[in-house]
Design a protein around this motif. Structure first.
Motif, mmCIF file in Angstrom:
data_model
loop_
_atom_site.group_PDB
_atom_site.id
_atom_site.type_symbol
_atom_site.label_atom_id
_atom_site.label_comp_id
_atom_site.label_asym_id
_atom_site.label_seq_id
_atom_site.Cartn_x
_atom_site.Cartn_y
_atom_site.Cartn_z
ATOM 1 N N TYR A 156 -2.867 4.324 11.448
ATOM 2 C CA TYR A 156 -2.876 4.220 10.158
ATOM 3 C C TYR A 156 -1.434 4.482 9.336
ATOM 4 O O TYR A 156 -0.509 5.304 10.085
ATOM 5 C CB TYR A 156 -3.805 5.138 9.314
ATOM 6 N N THR A 157 -1.154 3.905 8.306
ATOM 7 C CA THR A 157 -0.326 4.147 7.285
ATOM 8 C C THR A 157 -0.422 4.976 6.242
ATOM 9 O O THR A 157 -1.763 5.163 5.772
ATOM 10 C CB THR A 157 0.612 2.938 6.786
ATOM 11 N N ILE A 158 0.373 5.610 5.470
ATOM 12 C CA ILE A 158 -0.086 6.282 4.167
ATOM 13 C C ILE A 158 0.833 5.387 3.110
ATOM 14 O O ILE A 158 1.949 5.292 3.089
ATOM 15 C CB ILE A 158 0.417 7.659 4.249
ATOM 16 N N ARG A 159 -0.158 5.280 2.025
ATOM 17 C CA ARG A 159 0.350 4.499 0.965
ATOM 18 C C ARG A 159 0.408 5.386 -0.298
ATOM 19 O O ARG A 159 -0.615 6.300 -0.445
ATOM 20 C CB ARG A 159 -0.594 2.995 0.700
ATOM 21 N N LEU A 160 1.094 4.890 -1.191
ATOM 22 C CA LEU A 160 1.127 5.725 -2.630
ATOM 23 C C LEU A 160 0.437 4.888 -3.512
ATOM 24 O O LEU A 160 0.425 3.626 -3.629
ATOM 25 C CB LEU A 160 2.654 5.835 -3.031
ATOM 26 N N HIS A 161 -0.587 5.371 -4.481
ATOM 27 C CA HIS A 161 -1.251 4.529 -5.140
ATOM 28 C C HIS A 161 -0.441 4.735 -6.413
ATOM 29 O O HIS A 161 -0.009 5.539 -7.084
ATOM 30 C CB HIS A 161 -2.608 5.388 -5.443
ATOM 31 N N LEU A 162 -0.419 3.092 -7.066
ATOM 32 C CA LEU A 162 0.267 2.807 -8.395
ATOM 33 C C LEU A 162 -0.719 2.701 -9.350
ATOM 34 O O LEU A 162 -1.911 2.184 -9.247
ATOM 35 C CB LEU A 162 0.991 1.599 -8.173
ATOM 36 N N PRO A 163 -0.283 3.027 -10.484
ATOM 37 C CA PRO A 163 -1.209 3.046 -11.983
ATOM 38 C C PRO A 163 -1.381 1.735 -12.127
ATOM 39 O O PRO A 163 -0.252 0.988 -11.919
ATOM 40 C CB PRO A 163 -0.247 4.145 -12.818
#
Length: 502
Positions: A156-163
């Motif tokens: 898996y990768t880790i993603r940042l959630h954007l508003p």
């Protein structure tokens, strides 16, 4: 702008190759910015792209920066305990700490989508005439789904959630107001790769924040990274630095960004060095790629550039690489430097042996090369553009007896006049040598006396001398050139010419 003493900038290369002109431009403007405001320049090595790292890449970057005259206040070789280490691969625990913080806040999440799934997603988006973007499929996934994927051992990768529909804007040091909408950034982006290493846009934020970087000056090709980095700053509750995006360097012939495919332009700083450009000239030239001072002056010392530098005069327009301008600037520095200092640089190039002419002079094994080169420089420093041209003259004159000289250039002169001239010259040199003046003969008065005795002057006197001692019909101060040769070599050249005109 921060208070002057607080300014901290960084140049952060990847050790994936040699220092090229675009890198050098970024490094130079960060250096000028730091020095102008009395601040600190940091050298940081962004070495997380392990597959592309080159063993000698870091050393090459540092050696070529130093050659160019760009030094740093902190870095791997000058660590400040408050900010060290300066290699990203040694800072991994710092990145992990903030990844965990974002995960705990629910602002970042694991994404188990495979490469095939992501490709299928992008293909569908293109078919629907949508801009490719991550669709957020793993954002808000249930604990059961996440556990099932983990139990399968899926990477898996880790993603940042954007508003959604959020504007990221900043007052760019170079470009003024710039803004991006979060909906146009390609969706939630990866901040940690499947191998556990951080992505560029995450690591650079953590490093810049923890190293107290106040101003980020980098190439215009990074402008699309800035809103993503601002998203990371916001997620971590940090204030972002000032950003400035420097004009990229363009090839005037193609109208496109300078590329490694542009074979008519040298790409790497090491190439400029070995081809005989002076570091002072390269520094001066690069400073004008994306910036201009007040007034018409074009030749600046490094100290003058530091004093004159004003970030408000950075250009938004592309910086076009002008080879003729570079050659002219280099020639101005050659003219203004002492012949002894230029000879030092020539000897250094010969010792490094990076070009065919340097290797040839090594083979020549010239006794006291420095003095011989200095004599050549005295003659030619006002007419050359590069040190390699001087090296060509050094090799030519040292091997003058083996040069193929075209004596047909003297066909317009009568044999009788030429023989009279050459014989008179040989007699005068022999006479001077007999009188104990064998070393350091001054050939100016000797040539003048030969002219008086033979009744020859002007073209009739100098044209034949130019041909026999330089192979060319015009030469700067042929008497100075004759000083490069021993009386026996001059005698041999005269006899070779006498045979050549038969």
């Amino acid at each position: 702008m921060m208070a002057k003493k607080d300014v901290r900038v960084r140049y952060a290369p990847s050790p994936t190759g040699f220092l090229h002109i675009g890198n050098a431009q970024s490094a130079l403007f960060n250096y000028l910015f730091a020095k102008h405001f009395g601040g600190t320049m940091v050298l940081r090595i962004e070495d997380t792209d392990l597959k592309r790292n080159v063993a000698s890449g870091e050393k090459s970057q540092m050696d070529n920066l130093r050659w160019l005259g760009i030094d740093w206040d902190e870095g791997p070789d000058k660590p400040n305990p408050k900010y060290a280490p300066y290699h990203q691969t040694e800072r991994r625990d710092l990145y992990d700490k903030y990844i965990t913080e974002l995960m705990d806040k629910g602002l970042a999440y694991k994404d188990f989508a495979t490469e095939d799934e992501l490709k299928e997603m992008r293909d569908k988006q293109r078919a629907n005439k949508e801009a490719p973007h991550y669709d957020g499929r793993w954002y808000g996934a249930s604990e059961a789904d996440i556990k099932a994927a983990e139990d399968k051992g899926l990477p898996y990768t880790i993603r940042l959630h954007l508003p959604k529909d959020h504007t990221y804007e900043w007052d760019d040091i170079v470009r003024g107001k710039v803004e991006f909408n979060s909906d146009n950034l390609g969706g939630d982006f990866i901040i940690q790769k499947s191998d556990g290493l951080p992505t560029y846009n995450f690591a650079v934020v953590v490093d810049d924040h923890l190293m107290d970087i106040t101003d980020v000056l980098r190439g215009d090709d990074h402008i699309a990274n800035t809103p993503k980095q601002m998203a990371v700053y916001d997620a971590l509750g940090w204030k972002h630095p000032n950003f400035g995006h420097i004009s990229l360097i363009y090839n005037p012939k193609t109208g496109k960004k300078l590329s490694k495919r542009d074979k008519d332009t040298l790409q790497f700083i090491s190439e400029y060095k070995r081809e005989g450009y002076l570091r002072e000239a390269i520094f001066n030239f690069i400073a004008f790629l994306g910036w201009s001072p007040v007034g018409e002056k074009e030749i600046f010392t490094k100290d003058e550039l530091i004093k004159a530098y004003d970030p408000k005069r950075m250009s938004k327009s592309p910086a076009f690489f002008d080879q003729h301008k570079l050659d002219w600037i280099n020639s101005q520095y050659i003219k203004s430097m002492s012949s002894s200092e230029i000879a030092d640089r020539v000897v250094e190039l010969v010792e490094e042996g990076q070009t065919p002419i340097a290797k040839k002079i090594q083979e020549d094994d010239i006794p006291n090369l420095h003095d011989y080169a200095e004599h050549v420089i005295d003659i030619y420093k006002h007419s050359v553009f590069k040190l390699t041209e001087i090296m060509e003259y050094v090799d030519f004159y040292y091997n003058i007896l083996g040069q193929d000289i075209d004596y047909s250039k003297l066909n317009d002169f009568s044999h009788e006049d030429l023989e009279k001239l050459f014989n008179a010259l040989e007699d005068k040199i022999h006479e001077a040598s007999e009188n104990g003046q064998n070393k350091g003969l001054d050939y100016g008065p000797i040539v003048n006396e030969v002219g008086k005795e033979t009744g020859m002057k002007g073209k009739k006197l100098y044209f034949p001398l130019n041909v026999i001692f330089t192979g060319d019909t015009s030469a700067p101060q042929v008497a100075q050139i004759m000083g490069l040769f021993s009386p026996s070599v001059i005698s041999a050249l005269i006899n070779k010419a006498l045979r050549g005109i038969e």
